[in-house]
Scaffold this motif. Structure first.
Motif, PDB file in Angstrom:
ATOM      1  N   LYS A 165       0.827  -1.202   0.000  1.00 43.48           N
ATOM      2  CA  LYS A 165       0.000   0.000   0.000  1.00 43.48           C
ATOM      3  C   LYS A 165       0.863   1.254   0.000  1.00 43.48           C
ATOM      4  O   LYS A 165       0.526   2.272  -0.630  1.00 43.48           O
ATOM      5  CB  LYS A 165      -0.922  -0.003   1.235  1.00 43.48           C
ATOM      6  N   ASN A 214      -7.870   6.887  -2.672  1.00 43.72           N
ATOM      7  CA  ASN A 214      -8.131   5.512  -2.195  1.00 43.72           C
ATOM      8  C   ASN A 214      -6.851   4.838  -1.730  1.00 43.72           C
ATOM      9  O   ASN A 214      -6.843   4.084  -0.750  1.00 43.72           O
ATOM     10  CB  ASN A 214      -8.768   4.691  -3.312  1.00 43.72           C
ATOM     11  N   ALA A 215      -5.788   5.051  -2.430  1.00 46.96           N
ATOM     12  CA  ALA A 215      -4.514   4.434  -2.037  1.00 46.96           C
ATOM     13  C   ALA A 215      -4.098   4.894  -0.646  1.00 46.96           C
ATOM     14  O   ALA A 215      -3.639   4.112   0.197  1.00 46.96           O
ATOM     15  CB  ALA A 215      -3.439   4.768  -3.069  1.00 46.96           C
ATOM     16  N   THR A 217      -6.140   6.108   1.638  1.00 46.49           N
ATOM     17  CA  THR A 217      -7.107   5.576   2.621  1.00 46.49           C
ATOM     18  C   THR A 217      -6.818   4.111   2.937  1.00 46.49           C
ATOM     19  O   THR A 217      -6.850   3.678   4.102  1.00 46.49           O
ATOM     20  CB  THR A 217      -8.532   5.718   2.088  1.00 46.49           C
ATOM     21  N   ASN A 218      -6.550   3.331   1.894  1.00 43.38           N
ATOM     22  CA  ASN A 218      -6.237   1.907   2.111  1.00 43.38           C
ATOM     23  C   ASN A 218      -4.987   1.737   2.967  1.00 43.38           C
ATOM     24  O   ASN A 218      -4.903   0.828   3.807  1.00 43.38           O
ATOM     25  CB  ASN A 218      -6.046   1.197   0.773  1.00 43.38           C
ATOM     26  N   ASN A 221      -6.005   2.404   6.510  1.00 48.46           N
ATOM     27  CA  ASN A 221      -6.776   1.271   7.052  1.00 48.46           C
ATOM     28  C   ASN A 221      -5.867   0.078   7.361  1.00 48.46           C
ATOM     29  O   ASN A 221      -6.021  -0.602   8.386  1.00 48.46           O
ATOM     30  CB  ASN A 221      -7.866   0.847   6.079  1.00 48.46           C
ATOM     31  N   ALA A 222      -4.952  -0.203   6.452  1.00 44.23           N
ATOM     32  CA  ALA A 222      -4.037  -1.327   6.666  1.00 44.23           C
ATOM     33  C   ALA A 222      -3.178  -1.100   7.892  1.00 44.23           C
ATOM     34  O   ALA A 222      -2.903  -2.026   8.672  1.00 44.23           O
ATOM     35  CB  ALA A 222      -3.169  -1.528   5.423  1.00 44.23           C
TER      36      ALA A 222
END
Length: 480
Positions: A165, A214-215, A217-218, A221-222
């Motif tokens: 990510k 999105n990248a 955000t991911n 989250n990760a």
């Protein structure tokens, strides 16, 4: 000669002094003597002189001491018998005490054995529970270790995902940074020939910016998920540590309980051996006690058989005497020309029996339940408490038919009192220290016939007084 009971000790009988002499006859009449000798007075004088010479010779011979052993010293014999009596009394007391001690020891050993068995069973139960807890702890430890491994694998996967990510987000950030100018939108407008192309270009730009967002955000989250997984790993590690401690505790408890069970088992075996020894000793004493009781029953049965036969003979003889008196009365009445009068029974002991000792009763006649043998025993007489050496009086007039020593009754004295109120009565005096009468002697009511003792199966000085009615033992109190 009065018959004696079979089974009496011959050696004891040897020590019984009897007066079997018939007495000296009177001097015969002179005329009868002359008639027996015959001849004239002169001849009688010669014969008389010869008799004098023979008498003198006999006197000289009688003066010579006989070559025989001296008779035994009565005092020494009495001392020997007293010693034997004391020895037998001590053995009896010791046997009774030993029986009580053996039973008490067995009871104590049995109680200890039961307690140890309970303790051993409880230890086995705790050991089984500890082993079960150890199995559960080991299983939980295995599950916790598996969960920890899974959590650690998840953390590793999360870290790899974050790295990926990060790479994607980095490229997006660099691309956005490179494209941050006001001409991007204008170039899209200028290159589009139509409004549709213009809309498409603007959408592409929005998609690029969306992908970049999105990248990021991911990635965030990760990273959050990785943090959670690391928390789970820490919790799993703590759970594993706790389960390992619990497993170690259960292993320690199992080890200690195994040793305790082994010790309890050894103690149980030791107590069991003690119990067996006590049981064998108690059984031995119980058998000895039972043998003594059976000997008393056997002696009583033997005496009853003899006295039953004697009672029949006495009653038959009394009936014959009465029949003879009745026949004589009828003959006399016929001669005197009058009706015959009633003929009474033998006068004998019409007044019944009297107490042999003026004292208290320590144990009455009747059945007793033995607490150890668990049998009903007949106490076949009335016990009168008195000190050893107390005089014993004849309960009624009669003839001494026997005296001897028995292992159960000690020194016994039998007095046949004849037929009283239609029944043949024999009174028996037991545990005597010594006798005051001989066999065959006629005694009167109240006469001293012996002395209180504690010979035979006895634990203290007393008189065991028995009454046989028509040969069978009965309660003496119904006759006193």
């Amino acid at each position: 000669m009065v018959p004696h009971f079979p089974g009496a000790n011959p050696r004891k009988r040897g020590s019984i002094k009897r007066d079997d002499s018939i007495g000296a006859t009177g001097t015969p009449d002179g005329r009868i003597l002359r008639r027996r000798l015959g001849g004239s007075p002169g001849r009688q004088t010669v014969i008389a002189a010869c008799c004098v010479v023979l008498s003198l010779s006999a006197g000289v011979l009688a003066a010579v001491p006989a070559a025989q052993a001296d008779p035994p010293d009565p005092a020494a014999k009495k001392k020997q018998l007293d010693s034997q009596i004391q020895s037998q009394r001590g053995e009896l007391n010791q046997a009774s005490d030993q029986l009580a001690k053996s039973v008490a020891a067995y009871t104590q050993a049995e109680t200890q054995y039961q307690a140890v068995q309970v303790k051993y069973a409880a230890a086995q139960g705790r050991l089984a529970a500890a082993k079960a807890a150890d199995t559960v702890a080991a299983s939980k430890l295995k599950v916790a270790e598996a969960a920890l491994q899974t959590a650690m694998d998840d953390v590793a996967s999360g870290e790899q995902l974050i790295e990926a990510k990060k790479a994607v987000a980095g490229r997006a950030v660099r691309s956005a940074y490179q494209q941050q100018n006001t001409l991007v939108g204008l170039s899209i407008v200028l290159r589009g020939a139509s409004p549709a192309d213009l809309a498409t270009g603007m959408q592409v730009q929005r998609n690029v910016f969306g992908i970049q967002g999105n990248a990021i955000t991911n990635l965030n989250n990760a990273q959050a998920q990785l943090a959670n997984k690391r928390v789970k790993v820490a919790a799993a590690e703590q759970a594993v540590a706790d389960q390992r401690a619990e497993a170690a505790r259960t292993v320690k408890e199992v080890t200690a309980l195994t040793l305790q069970v082994a010790a309890d088992k050894a103690e149980a075996a030791k107590v069991a051996a003690t119990r067996l020894t006590a049981q064998q000793a108690a059984e031995k004493e119980k058998n000895s006690e039972l043998a003594q009781y059976n000997a008393l029953v056997s002696e009583r049965t033997r005496v009853e058989q003899i006295l039953i036969a004697r009672a029949r003979a006495e009653k038959a003889a009394a009936a014959r005497r009465k029949a003879a008196r009745e026949a004589a009365e009828r003959a006399k009445a016929k001669k005197e020309h009058r009706p015959p009068r009633d003929v009474p029974d033998d006068p004998g002991n019409s007044s019944g029996l009297s107490f042999p000792i003026n004292t208290y009763i320590t144990s009455p006649y009747g059945l007793r339940f033995h607490p150890i043998l668990h049998v009903w025993k007949l106490h076949d007489g009335t016990d009168f408490g008195a000190g050893c050496g107390t005089p014993i009086h004849a309960a009624a007039s009669g003839v001494i038919t026997d005296r001897y020593y028995n292992g159960g009754y000690g020194n016994r004295l039998f007095l046949s009192n004849g037929v009283i109120r239609g029944d043949s009565i024999t009174t028996v005096y037991n545990h005597l220290s010594r006798y005051n009468v001989r066999v065959g002697q006629h005694v009167k009511k109240g006469q001293v016939i012996g002395f209180v003792g504690t010979t035979g199966y006895s634990t203290g000085c007393h008189l065991h007084f028995m009454v046989y009615q028509d040969g069978r033992v009965v309660n003496p109190m119904k006759w006193l």
